[in-house]
Write a protein that holds these residues in place. Structure first.
Motif, PDB file in Angstrom:
ATOM      1  N   ASP A  35      -2.054 -58.522  29.283  1.00 20.21           N
ATOM      2  CA  ASP A  35      -1.983 -58.208  30.717  1.00 20.21           C
ATOM      3  C   ASP A  35      -2.722 -56.906  31.034  1.00 20.21           C
ATOM      4  N   ALA A  36      -2.656 -55.961  30.087  1.00 18.09           N
ATOM      5  CA  ALA A  36      -3.182 -54.621  30.357  1.00 18.09           C
ATOM      6  C   ALA A  36      -4.550 -54.369  29.738  1.00 18.09           C
ATOM      7  N   ASN A  37      -4.922 -55.191  28.751  1.00 19.19           N
ATOM      8  CA  ASN A  37      -6.177 -54.958  28.026  1.00 19.19           C
ATOM      9  C   ASN A  37      -6.962 -56.260  27.933  1.00 19.19           C
ATOM     10  N   ASN A  38      -8.128 -56.137  27.407  1.00 21.95           N
ATOM     11  CA  ASN A  38      -8.924 -57.316  27.126  1.00 21.95           C
ATOM     12  C   ASN A  38      -8.523 -57.809  25.739  1.00 21.95           C
ATOM     13  N   ALA A  39      -7.769 -58.903  25.672  1.00 21.59           N
ATOM     14  CA  ALA A  39      -7.279 -59.338  24.367  1.00 21.59           C
ATOM     15  C   ALA A  39      -7.337 -60.850  24.230  1.00 21.59           C
ATOM     16  N   GLU A  40      -7.554 -61.308  23.010  1.00 23.10           N
ATOM     17  CA  GLU A  40      -7.510 -62.738  22.721  1.00 23.10           C
ATOM     18  C   GLU A  40      -6.370 -62.986  21.731  1.00 23.10           C
ATOM     19  N   ILE A  41      -5.491 -63.935  22.088  1.00 21.11           N
ATOM     20  CA  ILE A  41      -4.290 -64.160  21.281  1.00 21.11           C
ATOM     21  C   ILE A  41      -4.375 -65.492  20.552  1.00 21.11           C
ATOM     22  N   THR A  42      -4.247 -65.439  19.236  1.00 19.31           N
ATOM     23  CA  THR A  42      -4.227 -66.656  18.422  1.00 19.31           C
ATOM     24  C   THR A  42      -2.868 -66.773  17.750  1.00 19.31           C
ATOM     25  N   VAL A  43      -2.239 -67.929  17.920  1.00 22.39           N
ATOM     26  CA  VAL A  43      -0.932 -68.163  17.297  1.00 22.39           C
ATOM     27  C   VAL A  43      -1.141 -68.962  16.019  1.00 22.39           C
ATOM     28  N   VAL A  44      -0.517 -68.515  14.930  1.00 25.00           N
ATOM     29  CA  VAL A  44      -0.652 -69.210  13.642  1.00 25.00           C
ATOM     30  C   VAL A  44       0.717 -69.640  13.151  1.00 25.00           C
ATOM     31  N   SER A  45       0.789 -70.858  12.637  1.00 30.84           N
ATOM     32  CA  SER A  45       2.051 -71.318  12.091  1.00 30.84           C
ATOM     33  C   SER A  45       1.831 -72.095  10.811  1.00 30.84           C
ATOM     34  N   GLY A  75       3.620 -74.853   8.287  1.00 32.71           N
ATOM     35  CA  GLY A  75       4.762 -75.762   8.265  1.00 32.71           C
ATOM     36  C   GLY A  75       4.366 -77.211   8.079  1.00 32.71           C
ATOM     37  N   ASN A  76       5.339 -78.073   8.381  1.00 31.32           N
ATOM     38  CA  ASN A  76       5.122 -79.504   8.227  1.00 31.32           C
ATOM     39  C   ASN A  76       5.821 -80.194   9.390  1.00 31.32           C
ATOM     40  N   ASN A  77       5.382 -81.383   9.744  1.00 35.17           N
ATOM     41  CA  ASN A  77       5.992 -82.135  10.842  1.00 35.17           C
ATOM     42  C   ASN A  77       6.127 -81.314  12.119  1.00 35.17           C
ATOM     43  N   PHE A  78       5.039 -80.713  12.536  1.00 36.80           N
ATOM     44  CA  PHE A  78       5.076 -79.945  13.776  1.00 36.80           C
ATOM     45  C   PHE A  78       5.329 -80.853  14.976  1.00 36.80           C
ATOM     46  N   VAL A  79       6.131 -80.389  15.905  1.00 37.68           N
ATOM     47  CA  VAL A  79       6.292 -81.083  17.180  1.00 37.68           C
ATOM     48  C   VAL A  79       5.365 -80.380  18.166  1.00 37.68           C
ATOM     49  N   MET A  80       4.372 -81.114  18.658  1.00 40.58           N
ATOM     50  CA  MET A  80       3.291 -80.466  19.398  1.00 40.58           C
ATOM     51  C   MET A  80       3.779 -79.752  20.661  1.00 40.58           C
ATOM     52  N   MET A 102       2.396 -70.371  27.778  1.00 37.83           N
ATOM     53  CA  MET A 102       2.815 -69.044  28.256  1.00 37.83           C
ATOM     54  C   MET A 102       1.598 -68.141  28.510  1.00 37.83           C
ATOM     55  N   GLY A 103       0.447 -68.495  27.905  1.00 33.63           N
ATOM     56  CA  GLY A 103      -0.750 -67.687  28.156  1.00 33.63           C
ATOM     57  C   GLY A 103      -1.551 -67.302  26.924  1.00 33.63           C
ATOM     58  N   ALA A 104      -1.115 -67.725  25.725  1.00 32.34           N
ATOM     59  CA  ALA A 104      -1.899 -67.429  24.515  1.00 32.34           C
ATOM     60  C   ALA A 104      -3.169 -68.287  24.519  1.00 32.34           C
ATOM     61  N   ASP A 105      -4.184 -67.870  23.751  1.00 29.11           N
ATOM     62  CA  ASP A 105      -5.481 -68.529  23.835  1.00 29.11           C
ATOM     63  C   ASP A 105      -5.691 -69.654  22.821  1.00 29.11           C
ATOM     64  N   ASN A 106      -5.327 -69.412  21.562  1.00 30.84           N
ATOM     65  CA  ASN A 106      -5.626 -70.389  20.509  1.00 30.84           C
ATOM     66  C   ASN A 106      -4.400 -70.671  19.653  1.00 30.84           C
ATOM     67  N   LEU A 107      -4.429 -71.872  19.040  1.00 36.97           N
ATOM     68  CA  LEU A 107      -3.330 -72.266  18.160  1.00 36.97           C
ATOM     69  C   LEU A 107      -3.910 -72.766  16.844  1.00 36.97           C
ATOM     70  N   VAL A 108      -3.447 -72.206  15.740  1.00 40.88           N
ATOM     71  CA  VAL A 108      -3.862 -72.673  14.416  1.00 40.88           C
ATOM     72  C   VAL A 108      -2.626 -73.174  13.684  1.00 40.88           C
ATOM     73  N   LEU A 109      -2.639 -74.455  13.311  1.00 47.92           N
ATOM     74  CA  LEU A 109      -1.507 -75.025  12.576  1.00 47.92           C
ATOM     75  C   LEU A 109      -1.924 -75.283  11.134  1.00 47.92           C
ATOM     76  N   VAL A 110      -1.193 -74.684  10.215  1.00 45.24           N
ATOM     77  CA  VAL A 110      -1.466 -74.858   8.797  1.00 45.24           C
ATOM     78  C   VAL A 110      -0.405 -75.811   8.297  1.00 45.24           C
ATOM     79  N   GLN A 111      -0.776 -77.085   8.127  1.00 46.26           N
ATOM     80  CA  GLN A 111       0.283 -78.069   7.930  1.00 46.26           C
ATOM     81  C   GLN A 111       0.094 -78.957   6.727  1.00 46.26           C
ATOM     82  N   GLY A 112       1.201 -79.481   6.231  1.00 44.93           N
ATOM     83  CA  GLY A 112       1.189 -80.387   5.097  1.00 44.93           C
ATOM     84  C   GLY A 112       2.502 -80.305   4.357  1.00 44.93           C
ATOM     85  N   PRO A 113       2.799 -81.323   3.545  1.00 43.82           N
ATOM     86  CA  PRO A 113       4.067 -81.339   2.806  1.00 43.82           C
ATOM     87  C   PRO A 113       4.197 -80.139   1.855  1.00 43.82           C
ATOM     88  N   GLU A 114       3.056 -79.606   1.429  1.00 43.75           N
ATOM     89  CA  GLU A 114       3.115 -78.438   0.523  1.00 43.75           C
ATOM     90  C   GLU A 114       3.761 -77.239   1.205  1.00 43.75           C
TER      91      GLU A 114
END
Ligand SMILES: Cc1cc2nc3c(=O)[nH]c(=O)nc-3n(C[C@H](O)[C@H](O)[C@H](O)COP(=O)(O)OP(=O)(O)OC[C@H]3O[C@@H](n4cnc5c(N)ncnc54)[C@H](O)[C@@H]3O)c2cc1C
Ligand SMILES: Nc1ncnc2c1ncn2[C@@H]1O[C@H](COP(=O)(O)O)[C@@H](O)[C@H]1O
Lengths: 327, 263
Positions: B55-65, B67-72, B81-93
């Motif tokens: 809100d106050a600065n020039n920022a880019e927000i990436t969310v990282v998670s 897990g497995n069986n993500f519910v989109m 809510m306003g974040a820019d990117n989503l990275v899902l690291v997924q798999g049974p491992e």
């Protein structure tokens, strides 16, 4: 031969029940037990600990440039050095807002297994067996760590029996100067502001009067304060009441708030979520007032009243005032 | 500036106590009610903290998670809510990893995304209540570590955090890059906006799988030999005190406690 070291929280200047409990636990787990204190300011601090039941007290002398409230980085570096220097097998620390920041990083650096927020620790065969609540206390996890692995464990306040009284022998105090490098300090503490709330200290009070979302606003907490004054107790709250802004977060009891172990825990309008009970289940007598007869908190309560606090609380306070003033 | 928020999908902690069951095989708690998972509460606080900076600065927000069986719908909430990117690291491992392995997987993912100026995490995940992953991640990345924030301010290359401590607060300061953990005292996370929900529906997450990461999780497993789960018994015989009305109940309760010497 195994060596257990109990770390006393920096700035914690008293030998209270919690300290004695964790020391007794340490003595039940290993052959050699040490107490570790930090000496940024108070040179006499170690004297308070010298008649406790342990083999020695290590006083870690830290350069006064770091101030009296030590930054996490300095605490971690000095303990990392200490564990290596003294070959510690098991580090025990009371779980607190302080140890939360220290223990995981210390364990990682020393390649130690870490057991967080344990409510029971014992030797089983060759392993150390730890029990810790998970899922907010809805489940218990039992984990087993092999003897030859270095270990760090935090222990929930109020856990364990005090097995031995203070001894007459004077325990030696050994001063150490941990190796700290200038580059270890990365995050500085610019300011520490604390203000103890009026009345008895919540974490030590014998009677706690706590309110939750069921109270519906900030005004009812005034009524709880009145009752607390009558009983000589302290006021506490659920996170829902704190998040709503009805009372300051300093009064939050629970998993991520304070841990209380009073003789009587009186709750008004609290449902008894496991995350709340995590902070008060060590109370000897839980007494609950809730309008829902199926509220979970009754499962942990000795006495309960199913009713509206609006009516029950004033009647209870008036009667208690009379009874307490009788003699 | 670039901000990475680490967020995790968890079993809804508001699930009624009777709804919890143990899955012996995966050593996990599940809901027998089949209610959907939620974003870990403190991670919503972390997203909020990042958005306030944006809100106050020039920022880019990436969310990282990880897990497995993500519910989109759950995982896209930060975008709405306003974040820019989503990275899902997924798999049974990545199912039910211990904190060191989780931190290791986050470390490898974040290196691939690009090291940010600031990483924001929740103070703990409400599944295993570990409160360890961010601290280990900071060690791995060699980032400055500022914990339990109820407020964050940035000025040029300096970060200040107001940290919650019992009965007060501390002001912490360090240079960037840094990792911060946030607590609920930071305040309510904002609601998704209509525009946010629209852009979330159009946004596809970037997906990493185990083979995309340069990580060997078996080797990193911490040394706990076994973990067993059980559900604790919580049955006190509560004695209910009941008068003809609530007023009398209150009075009788006081007398009972007096009789027992409790007050
Ligand atoms: C990771 C995590 C950590 C958490 N940490 C904590 C923590 O440290 N501490 C904490 O407390 N919570 C914590 N929580 C939140 C916890 O799960 C609950 O949401 C919270 O404790 C609920 O607070 P409450 O009982 O006041 O509110 P509610 O659950 O809403 O209960 C209100 C109760 O008031 C009763 N009531 C309503 N009206 C009246 C009336 N007129 N008279 C009498 N009774 C009435 C209702 O029957 C109900 O039982 C945490 C949650 C998570 C996920
Ligand atoms: N699997 C995961 N994926 C992304 N972030 C995570 C994961 N696990 C933990 N975290 C982050 O680390 C914080 C603390 O988690 P924990 O140490 O598991 O209690 C969470 O609030 C998240 O910000």
């Amino acid at each position: 031969m195994s060596h257990t070291a109990v770390i006393i929280e920096q700035g914690h200047h008293n030998v209270d029940e919690t300290t004695q409990q964790i020391l007794s636990l340490a003595n039940s787990l290993g052959d050699e037990t040490s107490i570790v204190i930090f000496q940024p300011d108070n040179a006499n601090l170690s004297e308070k600990f010298t008649n406790l039941n342990c083999d020695q007290i290590y006083a870690l002398k830290i350069d006064s440039v770091h101030g009296t409230t030590l930054p996490d980085d300095i605490v971690i570096s000095s303990l990392e050095w200490f564990c290596k220097d003294k070959n510690v097998d098991l580090i025990l620390i009371t779980k607190s807002a302080w140890s939360l920041n220290i223990a995981p990083r210390l364990a990682f650096r020393n390649k130690a297994a870490y057991a967080h927020d344990c409510i029971d620790i014992k030797i089983q065969g060759n392993n150390l067996s730890c029990v810790r609540p998970v899922y907010g206390g809805n489940a218990l996890a039992q984990i087993s760590i092999p003897a030859d692995t270095p270990k760090v464990a935090t222990v929930r306040a109020g856990v364990g029996q005090i097995s031995e009284k203070v001894s007459n022998k004077i325990v030696p105090v050994i001063e150490l100067e941990p190796e700290i490098k200038a580059k270890d300090l990365r995050v500085k503490i610019l300011k520490t502001v604390t203000e103890a709330p009026e009345g008895p200290d919540l974490s030590k009070a014998e009677i706690v009067v706590a309110g939750g979302r069921g109270l519906g606003g900030p005004e009812p907490f005034e009524k709880l304060r009145e009752l607390a004054r009558v009983l000589g107790g302290a006021v506490g709250a659920s996170r829902a009441a704190c998040d709503a802004g009805w009372i300051d977060h300093n009064f939050q009891i629970g998993l991520t708030g304070k841990t209380v172990t009073p003789n009587v825990y009186l709750s008004f309008g609290i449902s008894g979520a496991s995350q709340h009970m995590a902070g008060c289940s060590g109370s000897r007598n839980i007494v609950s007032i809730n309008s829902d007869k199926n509220a979970n908190i009754f499962k942990d309560s000795k006495y309960g009243v199913v009713g509206d606090w609006n009516i029950v609380l004033p009647a209870f306070t008036a009667a208690a005032r009379e009874l307490v003033n009788e003699n | 500036m670039n901000i990475i928020v680490c967020a995790k999908q968890v079993l809804d902690p508001e699930t009624p106590v009777s709804g919890f069951v143990i899955n012996e095989e995966s050593v996990l708690i599940e809901s027998r009610l089949g209610n959907p998972p939620v974003l870990n509460g403190f991670d919503e606080n972390a997203v909020e903290a990042a958005l306030r900076i944006k809100d106050a600065n020039n920022a880019e927000i990436t969310v990282v998670s990880i897990g497995n069986n993500f519910v989109m719908d759950v995982m896209k909430k930060p975008i709405s809510m306003g974040a820019d990117n989503l990275v899902l690291v997924q798999g049974p491992e990545f199912e039910n990893l211990d904190p060191i392995s989780t931190a290791r997987a986050l470390y490898e993912s974040i290196k691939q995304i690009g090291l940010p100026d600031l990483i924001i995490c929740g103070r703990q995940a409400s599944d295993w209540d570990n409160s360890q992953v961010p601290l280990i991640l900071a060690e791995l990345l060699d980032y400055n570590c500022l914990t339990l924030a109820q407020g964050i301010t940035l000025e040029a290359n300096t970060i200040k955090v107001e940290r919650v401590i019992p009965d007060g607060y501390q002001i912490l300061e360090s240079s960037l890059p840094a990792l911060v953990t946030v607590s609920n005292e930071l305040g309510e996370p904002r609601y998704p906006t209509l525009r946010g929900i629209m852009s979330a529906s159009k946004k596809d997450p970037q997906i990493f799988s185990y083979n995309d990461l340069d990580v060997n999780l078996d080797q990193d497993k911490n040394s706990f030999t076994e973990t067993k789960l059980s559900i604790p018994e919580r049955e006190q015989d509560c004695e209910f005190i009941q008068g003809v009305d609530d007023e009398e109940s209150g009075r009788l309760l006081a007398m009972k406690l007096r009789e027992d010497g409790l007050i």
